[in-house]
Design a protein around this motif. Sequence first.
Motif: not given
Length: 374
Positions: A214-220, A177-188
């Motif tokens: 990871s997200a700089p905003d603790p809520k996110v 099966v395919p692997v779907v990936g994301v590499v990112t800062r978790l921001t708006h």
Amino acid sequence: MALPPRWRPRVSRCAAAIRLFALLTFPSALLACRFYYWCGCALEYIKHHADNRQPDMIHCHDWQSAPVAWLDHGSAKTAFTIHNLNYGADLIGQAMAATDVATTVSPTYREEISGNPAVAPHYTKFFGIRNGIDPDIWDPAEDALLPRGYTADDVIEGKAAAKAELRKRMKLSNADVPVVGVVTRLTHQKGIHLIKHAAWRSLERGAQFVLLGSAPDPKVQAEFQELSNQLAEQYPDRARLWFAYDEPLSHLIYAGCDIFLVPSVFEPCGLTQMIAMRYGTIPVVRKTGGLNDTVFDVDHDEERAKAGGMEVNGFSFEGMDEGGMDYALNRALSRFFGERDWWNMLAKRVMQMDWSWNSPALDYLELYYRALKK
């Protein structure tokens, strides 16, 4: 590096004036003082260099170095680049007025921000030049962080080895099966609502899903931790979210995934989609900024790609709703499951595209000459 004694009075006087100006004029004064001080010191160094060598061009970037454009920089011409107009628009506007030429990091982002008051009055000297990636750092043939190197000629075997190692690291099952990936800062900016939706959608369609960020905003961050818990409960061997900065793991994700998501709300240029293609991974992106300038939809953008001397290379969508995300992601997953030979040819094609600085560097040289002739 310590300043030579003869420079210290000059730098001190310059720094004092800069601190006063910053405190009086810029809202984030304490933060801005550091950058004003740095800009002043850099210009003093240039003007009083021991070898008395004066530059022809000084190129400054974003609000942090914007003061260089209007402070005393001798006879040098200036170029100013906007990397993200979302921050420091007042200082950016002042730099735009003072600089000889200006750029931003993709042609589409240039058009997207052309009506902003910081940009609009200076549009005739404002150009969009795509960023590049370093092909020596992002080179699957020589990447020591992968289980084996590979090129476009053996992309199938190379990505299979990387995928096996990625699954081992992330404790995912071995399945065709395919692997779907994301590499990112978790921001708006990065479209976090669409990333969450894509995780569920990928798994519903039978794929696996991995995320590094990871997200700089603790809520996110808390929201994504809850998502991680839910995915682990429902899909224990098919999804993994890793909250850290981990460059070695990012290399493995770029190589080991089949599909790479960049559903940004806005993206001045974006590098991850170009890195992913360098590793033979097919991008699924929102049509904005540099994503629009580097990803050409296989079903809709053939003419646009040809006009730019490119080939179709991925999947894209408009809008910021879940339906748009589904439209692009579903097409990518269906092609992987149903047209594997076509998919492998596309992976080979994207690996052969040049996303280095070779072409953008020539554009910058032409721009510098334009400034020097003014």
